[in-house]
Design an enzyme around this catalytic site. Structure first.
Site, PDB file in Angstrom:
ATOM      1  N   ASN A   1     -76.531  29.198 -86.224  1.00 33.30           N
ATOM      2  CA  ASN A   1     -77.271  30.315 -85.643  1.00 33.30           C
ATOM      3  C   ASN A   1     -77.796  29.903 -84.280  1.00 33.30           C
ATOM      4  OD1 ASN A   1     -79.144  32.329 -85.052  1.00 33.30           O
ATOM      5  ND2 ASN A   1     -80.672  31.550 -86.504  1.00 33.30           N
TER       6      ASN A   1
ATOM      7  N   ARG B   1     -91.832  17.741 -78.773  1.00 33.08           N
ATOM      8  CA  ARG B   1     -90.950  16.625 -78.416  1.00 33.08           C
ATOM      9  C   ARG B   1     -90.779  16.447 -76.909  1.00 33.08           C
ATOM     10  NH1 ARG B   1     -86.052  18.203 -82.189  1.00 33.08           N
ATOM     11  NH2 ARG B   1     -87.229  20.157 -82.282  1.00 33.08           N
TER      12      ARG B   1
HETATM   13  C1  UD1 Z   1     -84.401  28.506 -85.023  1.00 38.52           C
HETATM   14  C2  UD1 Z   1     -83.700  29.250 -86.150  1.00 38.52           C
HETATM   15  C3  UD1 Z   1     -82.401  28.518 -86.504  1.00 38.52           C
HETATM   16  C4  UD1 Z   1     -81.530  28.393 -85.286  1.00 38.52           C
HETATM   17  C5  UD1 Z   1     -82.292  27.727 -84.146  1.00 38.52           C
HETATM   18  C6  UD1 Z   1     -81.475  27.834 -82.885  1.00 38.52           C
HETATM   19  C7  UD1 Z   1     -85.446  30.270 -87.474  1.00 38.52           C
HETATM   20  C8  UD1 Z   1     -86.199  30.205 -88.749  1.00 38.52           C
HETATM   21  N1  UD1 Z   1     -84.539  29.318 -87.291  1.00 38.52           N
HETATM   22  O1  UD1 Z   1     -84.762  27.247 -85.547  1.00 38.52           O
HETATM   23  O2  UD1 Z   1     -81.712  29.215 -87.514  1.00 38.52           O
HETATM   24  O3  UD1 Z   1     -80.370  27.634 -85.588  1.00 38.52           O
HETATM   25  O4  UD1 Z   1     -83.541  28.405 -83.912  1.00 38.52           O
HETATM   26  O5  UD1 Z   1     -82.056  27.071 -81.859  1.00 38.52           O
HETATM   27  O6  UD1 Z   1     -85.649  31.170 -86.688  1.00 38.52           O
HETATM   28  N2  UD1 Z   1     -91.270  30.199 -81.613  1.00 38.52           N
HETATM   29  C9  UD1 Z   1     -92.370  31.015 -81.430  1.00 38.52           C
HETATM   30  N3  UD1 Z   1     -93.325  31.055 -82.402  1.00 38.52           N
HETATM   31  C10 UD1 Z   1     -93.232  30.362 -83.546  1.00 38.52           C
HETATM   32  C11 UD1 Z   1     -92.097  29.535 -83.733  1.00 38.52           C
HETATM   33  C12 UD1 Z   1     -91.129  29.489 -82.760  1.00 38.52           C
HETATM   34  O7  UD1 Z   1     -92.498  31.666 -80.402  1.00 38.52           O
HETATM   35  O8  UD1 Z   1     -94.127  30.473 -84.373  1.00 38.52           O
HETATM   36  C13 UD1 Z   1     -90.235  30.167 -80.580  1.00 38.52           C
HETATM   37  C14 UD1 Z   1     -90.064  28.808 -79.974  1.00 38.52           C
HETATM   38  O9  UD1 Z   1     -90.901  28.659 -78.822  1.00 38.52           O
HETATM   39  C15 UD1 Z   1     -88.599  28.803 -79.592  1.00 38.52           C
HETATM   40  C16 UD1 Z   1     -87.961  29.709 -80.625  1.00 38.52           C
HETATM   41  O10 UD1 Z   1     -89.004  30.481 -81.161  1.00 38.52           O
HETATM   42  O11 UD1 Z   1     -88.390  29.337 -78.311  1.00 38.52           O
HETATM   43  C17 UD1 Z   1     -87.247  28.948 -81.731  1.00 38.52           C
HETATM   44  O12 UD1 Z   1     -88.195  28.176 -82.414  1.00 38.52           O
HETATM   45  P1  UD1 Z   1     -87.862  26.748 -83.010  1.00 38.52           P
HETATM   46  O13 UD1 Z   1     -89.068  26.209 -83.653  1.00 38.52           O
HETATM   47  O14 UD1 Z   1     -87.198  25.919 -81.978  1.00 38.52           O
HETATM   48  O15 UD1 Z   1     -86.821  27.145 -84.160  1.00 38.52           O
HETATM   49  P2  UD1 Z   1     -85.741  26.197 -84.798  1.00 38.52           P
HETATM   50  O16 UD1 Z   1     -86.383  25.398 -85.858  1.00 38.52           O
HETATM   51  O17 UD1 Z   1     -85.005  25.482 -83.745  1.00 38.52           O
END
Ligand code: UD1
Ligand code: MG
Length: 491
Positions: free
Chosen positions: A176, A19
């Site tokens: 969370n 995004r």
């Molecule tokens: C996640 C949480 C959610 C929380 C939210 C807070 C999970 C399943 N959900 O959701 O409960 O309310 O964060 O902002 O954890 N990332 C990786 N590798 C991946 C996926 C993500 O490194 O495969 C990193 C992203 O770069 C980011 C963070 O993890 O920094 C969170 O990932 P994001 O996809 O934003 O999770 P949310 O769907 O927001």
């Protein structure tokens, strides 16, 4: 602090950041003088973890290079495919296999999180004897976040992602923040048991909490009242909102520490800047990087400084500066451009429409008007006349020029480098200087003046100029301002 010193902090920063609509990886976008991941690293560092691991994936080379430049102690772990937060932490753990004790997990896109909040989270984890403690907040609009499902005794049953939540669960306002403390063994065990059986087909880190709970372990929450600290950046609108909020917090802290900020709405100060009490910042001032300002200095209005040291009591007005050192009680601007390698001594002056680069201006030396001083040493007390150009570049190489102590360079001179003007020497106005000048000499290099009598009458006959000349000679001039006593007095 060391009592709670964690075994590791794992920062998840591999996600796409779709995004942002950017060729730059999301976590490298900046606010307050640091990248998003830079803020996460700075917060984590305050805990003094034994290991600091950043999970990288999208834009991996760029993110790794950036991390090496800001904090060489950071270890990176590569997540080849973004299979979810659970997979990200698995990758992070693999980089530090024999961990024992508390492991903290944070996100690379939550820039306002403060060290104290992490310390409080770790303290709550220890005090309550939890296997996992999650940072939560109660927010007015929880859309998109994982919801905190609590048991009757207040401990955590599960975290349910928005997309997986029932209508009842979506009504829960406690979310969370994506920031956790895990007991290392509980985390390792849970990550082996999570599945992709959910709405997004991802490996959810959050499922580790429900697994631990079912195993009879204690899972707790630490609620922060400061919701902004839990906000993540997903697009550039959120980035701008958090940038403004971070700046507001920075300015508030500065004002509370004794800095006068006349117009906080137009003042931007990076997290990395140091300002002493009794400094005044005037409107439209931006301070970046490793800039430091000593007490009593006034900066602005309309001033941008990057990596500039400003001494006590100095005044820096309408100036664009980078990589410069400005001495005590020195004065700079208005309309000055200080490029890297500029130093100004005690009570030195750089004035209006002056550009400097790799230029040392000594104590009390003055470069007041319309000058380019590049590759120059201007020693104590020297005075550089208006419109002087240090011609430092011959088209191939750059050369250096020195102006000695208490020497004087007349206006509109060009000093063709390399040149040495000794202490106590003069350069006459309008000189194109191509030889060095010894102590006590004056150098004059310009066309000698010759006046041609009667030229106006012969070559401009019948003009107002010719008439004025006739009247002046005849002593019948009506306007004393042209040639009379009035003009003398006004000088
Ligand atoms: C996640 C949480 C959610 C929380 C939210 C807070 C999970 C399943 N959900 O959701 O409960 O309310 O964060 O902002 O954890 N990332 C990786 N590798 C991946 C996926 C993500 O490194 O495969 C990193 C992203 O770069 C980011 C963070 O993890 O920094 C969170 O990932 P994001 O996809 O934003 O999770 P949310 O769907 O927001
Ligand atoms: Mg997110």
């Amino acid at each position: 602090m060391t009592a709670h010193r964690p075994a590791a902090v794992i920062i998840m920063a591999a996600g796409q950041g779709t995004r942002m609509k950017s060729a730059v990886p999301k976590v490298l976008h900046t606010l307050g003088g640091r990248s998003l991941v830079g803020h996460a690293v700075a917060a984590a560092r305050a805990l003094e973890p034994e290991h600091l691991v950043v999970v990288v994936g999208t834009g991996r080379e760029q993110v790794e290079a950036h991390l090496a430049s800001i904090d060489p102690g950071v270890r990176t772990a590569v997540q080849e495919q973004q299979l979810g937060t659970g997979d990200a932490v698995r990758c992070g753990l693999a980089a530090v296999p024999d961990l024992d004790g508390p492991v903290i997990v944070t996100s690379g896109d939550v820039p306002l999180l403060e060290p104290q909040t992490l310390l409080d989270l770790v303290a709550a984890h220890d005090d309550e004897g939890n296997a996992i403690t999650v940072l939560t907040a109660r927010v007015p609009d929880p859309t998109g976040y994982g919801r905190i499902v609590r048991a009757a005794d207040g401990t955590i049953d599960a975290i349910v992602e928005h997309k997986d939540a029932t209508a009842d669960q979506r009504a829960i306002g406690e979310i969370n923040a994506g920031i956790y403390v895990f007991d290392a063994a509980t985390l390792r065990d849970g990550l082996q048991r999570i599945t992709t059986d959910n709405a997004q087909g991802e490996l959810y880190l959050t499922d580790v909490l429900a697994i631990a709970r079912k195993d009879g372990k204690r899972v707790g929450a630490h609620v922060t009242a400061d919701e902004m600290q839990t906000e993540g950046v997903n697009d550039r609108v959120q980035l701008a909102t958090l940038r403004a909020e971070l700046n507001r917090r920075t300015l508030d802290a500065l004002m509370r520490s004794g800095v006068t900020i006349v117009d906080p709405r137009t003042t931007w100060v990076d997290r990395t800047v140091t300002i002493e009490p009794d400094v005044t910042l005037l409107p439209n001032t931006q301070l970046h990087g490793a800039t430091t300002i000593a007490t009593g200095a006034t900066v602005g209005p309309d001033t941008t400084q990057t990596d500039v040291q400003i001494g006590p009591g100095a005044a820096v007005i309408r100036t664009h500066g980078s990589g410069a050192v400005i001495g005590e009680q020195a004065s700079v601007g208005p309309f000055a451009y200080l490029r890297p390698g500029t130093t100004v001594g005690v009570r030195g002056k750089i004035g209006t429409f002056v550009e400097t680069k790799n230029a040392e201006i000594g104590d009390g030396a003055k470069v007041p008007h319309l000058t380019y001083a590049g590759d120059a040493t201007i020693r104590e007390g020297a005075n550089i006349g208006a419109g002087t150009i240090f011609a430092n570049y011959d088209g191939v190489n750059k050369w250096h020029t020195t102006v000695g102590r208490y020497s004087f360079v007349g206006s509109n001179s060009v000093l063709v480098a390399p040149r040495e003007i000794a202490d106590g020497a003069y350069v006459a106005a309008g000189t194109a200087l191509t030889d060095d000048v010894a102590p006590g000499e004056i150098a004059v290099a310009r066309g000698k003046q010759r006046n041609v009598a009667g030229w106006v009458a012969r070559r401009r006959a019948g003009t107002k100029t010719a008439k004025a000349a006739e009247e002046a000679v005849a002593g019948t001039s009506g306007d004393t301002g042209v040639n009379g006593a009035g003009a003398e007095e006004s000088r």
